[in-house]
Design an enzyme around this catalytic site. Structure first.
Site, mmCIF file in Angstrom:
data_model
loop_
_atom_site.group_PDB
_atom_site.id
_atom_site.type_symbol
_atom_site.label_atom_id
_atom_site.label_comp_id
_atom_site.label_asym_id
_atom_site.label_seq_id
_atom_site.Cartn_x
_atom_site.Cartn_y
_atom_site.Cartn_z
ATOM 1 N N CYS A 187 23.317 55.755 31.107
ATOM 2 C CA CYS A 187 23.280 54.754 32.515
ATOM 3 C C CYS A 187 24.205 55.638 33.186
ATOM 4 O O CYS A 187 23.933 55.176 34.543
ATOM 5 C CB CYS A 187 23.355 53.258 32.615
ATOM 6 S SG CYS A 187 25.037 52.316 31.703
ATOM 7 N N HIS A 196 32.087 55.088 42.975
ATOM 8 C CA HIS A 196 30.790 54.446 43.508
ATOM 9 C C HIS A 196 30.233 55.300 44.816
ATOM 10 O O HIS A 196 28.730 54.979 44.980
ATOM 11 C CB HIS A 196 30.731 53.046 43.344
ATOM 12 C CG HIS A 196 31.216 52.497 41.973
ATOM 13 N ND1 HIS A 196 32.538 52.903 41.328
ATOM 14 C CD2 HIS A 196 30.425 52.793 40.824
ATOM 15 C CE1 HIS A 196 32.268 52.504 40.420
ATOM 16 N NE2 HIS A 196 30.889 52.113 39.584
ATOM 17 N N GLU A 212 32.014 52.535 27.149
ATOM 18 C CA GLU A 212 32.220 53.195 27.969
ATOM 19 C C GLU A 212 33.951 53.072 28.409
ATOM 20 O O GLU A 212 34.172 53.668 29.338
ATOM 21 C CB GLU A 212 32.204 52.607 30.104
ATOM 22 C CG GLU A 212 32.429 51.022 30.220
ATOM 23 C CD GLU A 212 31.532 50.214 31.825
ATOM 24 O OE1 GLU A 212 32.250 51.447 32.152
ATOM 25 O OE2 GLU A 212 31.850 49.734 31.137
ATOM 26 N N ASP A 256 33.081 56.921 33.264
ATOM 27 C CA ASP A 256 33.850 56.035 32.936
ATOM 28 C C ASP A 256 34.777 56.315 31.750
ATOM 29 O O ASP A 256 36.064 57.055 31.633
ATOM 30 C CB ASP A 256 33.858 54.222 33.070
ATOM 31 C CG ASP A 256 34.155 53.510 34.570
ATOM 32 O OD1 ASP A 256 35.124 54.146 35.296
ATOM 33 O OD2 ASP A 256 34.217 52.605 34.458
HETATM 34 C C1 PEP Z 1 30.137 54.323 34.164
HETATM 35 O O1 PEP Z 1 30.904 54.109 33.719
HETATM 36 O O2 PEP Z 1 29.318 55.399 33.545
HETATM 37 C C2 PEP Z 1 28.903 53.763 34.610
HETATM 38 C C3 PEP Z 1 27.516 53.395 34.355
HETATM 39 O O3 PEP Z 1 29.237 52.149 35.689
HETATM 40 P P1 PEP Z 1 29.837 52.653 36.565
HETATM 41 O O4 PEP Z 1 29.485 53.756 37.340
HETATM 42 O O5 PEP Z 1 29.518 51.162 37.839
HETATM 43 O O6 PEP Z 1 31.344 52.505 36.822
HETATM 44 MG MG MG Z 2 31.366 52.171 34.636
#
Ligand code: PEP
Ligand code: MG
Length: 576
Positions: free
Chosen positions: A499, A188, A428, A452
């Site tokens: 996303c 993140h 995910e 994920d």
């Molecule tokens: C993902 O897992 O691709 C996602 C968009 O959520 P995060 O990166 O916040 O886990």
């Molecule tokens: Mg995620």
């Protein structure tokens, strides 16, 4: 001059002085001290600094028209006044010869109890404010506040590693670049760095405290950092930085232009955001909506569990400012690398496979309901999508919807206005992708969380610095799951977006469009470059070879679900 290598997260050049970011060890000394005067002075100084911080926050909120939140910070400043409950409890301990840290820790705990035991619910609720103030004062005493850690001048920050909770607190206007010894490209923190378009290098093994204060250039293009570079390098990279700025200026010409391929296929380009502070980035980069508002950053930015009203204020602000754009707010996705002390979660051996996201929400209904009520209240102020993360089973979606409906009924009884909203889930996990047909019956949209999805499909810990070599973001298994999810969604009139970070990968734009992906949600800085890519794609050849029927733009679903549609997509090319 010295040159050190790392792995780049963001291209770009950062030029300036280095600031070493080091979180001090947080250990409270329980021994008594002889110099009580000195400890009292340290306590008073910390208290004054926190009061000033709170008053500055109140002023900022007031300036931005948020009178309600400004009032909270005013109250915080007042709670630290001379002879008030906190001050008295701490001073008693100081007079016994305890350190300032000990007095603040224990004194605030005692004050917290006093508030908790009050009859009036208003005063009971102030116990959470005491915890907030305690943490702020301890941060100052330990030199752990952002100002001490980051400094007050623009700098390239160099750290062992950065947790998302630390990264979100940084003053972005002072960041010229970021270098860490650890870290992974899908963490993140890396995602935050991309969203800031901040030149960033991870896994730079050679970082050293000696660099502090030295002039340096971070060269994202060549994955290295120059310490005290030669004039020739300075001239070359300053010119490259200028060229980057000119290119960025050129991208502005794409503002207001449609995101459509040469052969007329449209795709919606949305932004990923972390909170109200990103509203300007959405507008400036001409995003057509928000495909992922990571609401957990509202929680990470707060020292205590944010109340329904605080959350409502944040969601309303974003929805109102961006209306009529669709804003998809993901419910709290805490856990794994996004940890929050006040949630008091048990340590787990495998946190990425553990108690996180919707699993926490469904196990703590009061916590979940606070967020859902805030979201429903905010729905009256814009165009809202509510999205549940880390889904693996249909019953989880049904239970989320049931709790959402309970909240809706409660609010309706209270006479609160609720607007229209869409419901979606993150895809995910391989489980969700493989059961997408079933899940699609429950929701209006899917959003593929490829970060994920890649981690769970390939069994690659997205946090691990040692697995970069094995982490194949274009792994055919992941791409196949994406295609199958899109097709399953479309069979049920459920629109499908992406996303995860893969959505911004320019080498996959054509592939995703040929699969029929309806929306790509990316960091705001990637919107205009992505629009440029989309406008250069021509799918007419593929359509002729693979599927004679061109894909129509999938509009935000307003109509009821109708009968199943045939699958679309042009997968053959990728695996032929
Ligand atoms: C993902 O897992 O691709 C996602 C968009 O959520 P995060 O990166 O916040 O886990
Ligand atoms: Mg995620």
């Amino acid at each position: 001059m010295q040159v050190f290598k790392g792995i780049k997260i963001v291209n770009g050049i950062g030029i300036g002085k280095i600031k070493i970011y080091k979180v001090p060890v947080y250990e409270i000394n329980e021994a008594l001290v002889s110099d009580q005067e000195a400890e009292l002075a340290r306590f008073e100084a910390a208290k004054t600094k926190v009061q000033e911080q709170q008053s500055a926050l109140a002023e900022k909120e007031r300036k931005d028209g948020r009178e309600e939140t400004a009032g909270i910070f005013d109250a915080h400043a007042m709670m630290l006044e001379e002879d008030d409950v906190i001050d008295e409890a701490c001073k008693e301990l100081l007079s016994e010869g305890h350190t300032a840290e000990y007095a603040v820790n224990k004194g605030c705990e005692a004050a917290e109890e006093v508030f908790k035991n009050m009859e009036d619910p208003y005063f009971q609720a102030r116990s959470a404010d005491v915890v907030d103030l305690k943490n702020s004062m301890l941060d100052v005493l330990f030199g752990n506040d952002t100002e001490s850690l980051q400094g007050t001048e623009p700098a390239i920050l160099v750290a062992e590693d950065m947790a998302p909770s630390e990264t979100v607190k940084l003053d972005k206007s002072l960041l010229l670049g970021l270098v860490t010894r650890l870290g992974s490209s899908n963490s993140h923190t890396a995602i935050l760095a991309r969203s800031m378009n901040l030149p960033t290098l991870i896994q730079c093994q050679d970082i050293s405290d000696d660099w502090d204060g030295k002039f340096a250039i971070l060269d994202g293009y060549n994955s290295c950092i120059y310490i005290e570079p030669e004039q020739e390098i300075i001239d070359k990279l300053t010119a490259k930085q200028k060229e980057d700025r000119e290119k960025e200026a050129k991208l502005q010409e794409l503002k207001g232009k449609p995101s459509v391929t040469k052969d007329g296929q449209k795709v919606r380009l949305y932004a990923n955001i972390g909170g109200p502070k990103d509203i300007n980035a959405v507008i400036e980069n001409d995003a057509e909506g928000v495909g992922l508002f990571r609401s957990e950053f509202v929680y990470l930015n707060s020292k205590t569990d944010p109340s329904e009203d605080e959350q409502f204020a944040a969601y309303k602000k974003v929805l109102e400012a961006l209306a009529p754009r669709l804003v998809i707010i993901r419910t709290c996705d805490i856990g794994a690398d996004k940890t929050i002390d006040y949630m008091k979660l048990d340590k787990e051996d495998n946190p990425a496979l553990g108690f996180r996201a919707v699993r926490i929400c469904l196990s703590r209904p009061d916590f979940f309901k606070r967020q859902l009520r805030a979201l429903l209240r905010a729905s009256a102020f814009g165009n809202l999508g509510i999205m549940f993360p880390m889904i693996i089973s249909k019953w989880e979606v049904q239970e989320c919807k049931k709790i959402l409906n309970e909240c809706k009924e409660e609010l309706t009884r209270e006479g609160v206005a609720i607007g229209k909203y869409e419901i979606g889930i993150m895809i995910e996990t391989p489980a969700a992708a493989l059961c997408a047909d079933d899940l699609a019956e429950e929701v209006d949209f899917f959003s593929l969380g490829t970060n994920d999805l890649t981690q769970y499909t390939c069994a690659i810990d997205r946090q691990s610095a040692n697995l970069e070599r094995f982490a194949d973001t274009h792994h055919p298994a992941v791409l196949r799951l994406i295609r199958e999810t899109v097709e399953a969604g479309h069979r049920h009139n459920t629109w499908v977006g992406i996303c995860g970070e893969l959505g911004a990968d320019p080498t996959l734009t054509e592939t995703f469009l040929s699969m029929g992906v309806d929306e790509l949600s990316v960091n705001p800085k990637s919107i205009l470059p992505l629009r440029g890519n989309v406008r250069n794609v021509d799918l007419s050849g593929l359509k002729k070879n693979n599927n004679p029927e061109p894909k129509k733009e999938s509009e935000v679903k307003a109509e009821a679900k109708t009968e199943a549609k045939p699958a679309k997509g042009f997968w053959g090319r990728l695996f032929s």
